[in-house]
Design an enzyme around this catalytic site. Structure first.
Site, PDB file in Angstrom:
ATOM      1  CG  HIS A  55      -1.943  -1.025   1.246  1.00 57.32           C
ATOM      2  ND1 HIS A  55      -3.005  -0.989   2.123  1.00 57.32           N
ATOM      3  CD2 HIS A  55      -2.126  -2.147   0.497  1.00 57.32           C
ATOM      4  CE1 HIS A  55      -3.789  -2.028   1.915  1.00 57.32           C
ATOM      5  NE2 HIS A  55      -3.271  -2.745   0.937  1.00 57.32           N
ATOM      6  CD  GLU A  57      -2.049   4.038   3.167  1.00 62.46           C
ATOM      7  OE1 GLU A  57      -1.715   3.389   2.139  1.00 62.46           O
ATOM      8  OE2 GLU A  57      -3.203   4.061   3.589  1.00 62.46           O
ATOM      9  CB  CYS A  85      -6.469  -0.569   5.430  1.00 65.30           C
ATOM     10  SG  CYS A  85      -4.755  -1.147   5.288  1.00 65.30           S
ATOM     11  CB  CYS A  88      -1.877   1.536   6.320  1.00 62.42           C
ATOM     12  SG  CYS A  88      -1.552   0.744   4.724  1.00 62.42           S
TER      13      CYS A  88
END
Length: 146
Positions: A55, A57, A85, A88
């Protein structure tokens, strides 16, 4: 940071999200700023890297830590176009991030569905910066998929 500065850095995160869209990734982008300097930029790369943890992040946090030479990001701000999410949020917790700024909310999978307690207690949160622009990129991506 001022609202103008937040909007500026979020616009850079949006540019990262646009790169993701061009590469047929879910368009989420992130930028990490530490003491007024950009120390990391990233976008979702789960398809390209065949890695569910890639992701924006996660990639930005890893890059920022390597750039500043420290595992804790206490003096840093993470700008991300979509509410992180839980995975993260866990990385944000462990990195002891000073501040999180996100654009669009994620009602189904966003960390706020579990409460702010999943973040480090000292992490400040600002939501909704360039939210409409962030949401529009996501809508564009998912309309192309359907």
């Amino acid at each position: 940071m001022t609202l103008d500065e937040d909007a500026y850095y979020m616009s850079l995160a949006l540019k990262q999200a646009e790169r993701a869209l061009e590469e047929e990734e879910i368009p989420v982008g992130a930028v990490v700023v530490c003491q007024g300097k950009i120390v990391a930029k990233a976008y979702n790369q789960t398809e390209m890297l065949t890695d569910v943890t890639a992701h924006a992040e996660m990639l930005a946090i890893t890059s920022a830590a390597q750039t500043i030479g420290a595992k804790y990001l206490k003096d840093c701000t993470l700008y991300v176009t979509l509410e992180p999410c839980l995975m993260c949020a866990g990385a944000i917790y462990w990195s002891q991030l000073g501040r999180l700024v996100f654009g669009a909310s994620e009602d189904k999978r966003g960390f706020l569905s579990q409460g702010k307690g999943v973040l480090h207690p000292k992490t400040e949160v600002t939501a909704g910066i360039l939210a409409e622009e962030s949401a529009l990129l996501l809508k564009e991506f998912f309309s192309m998929r359907r």
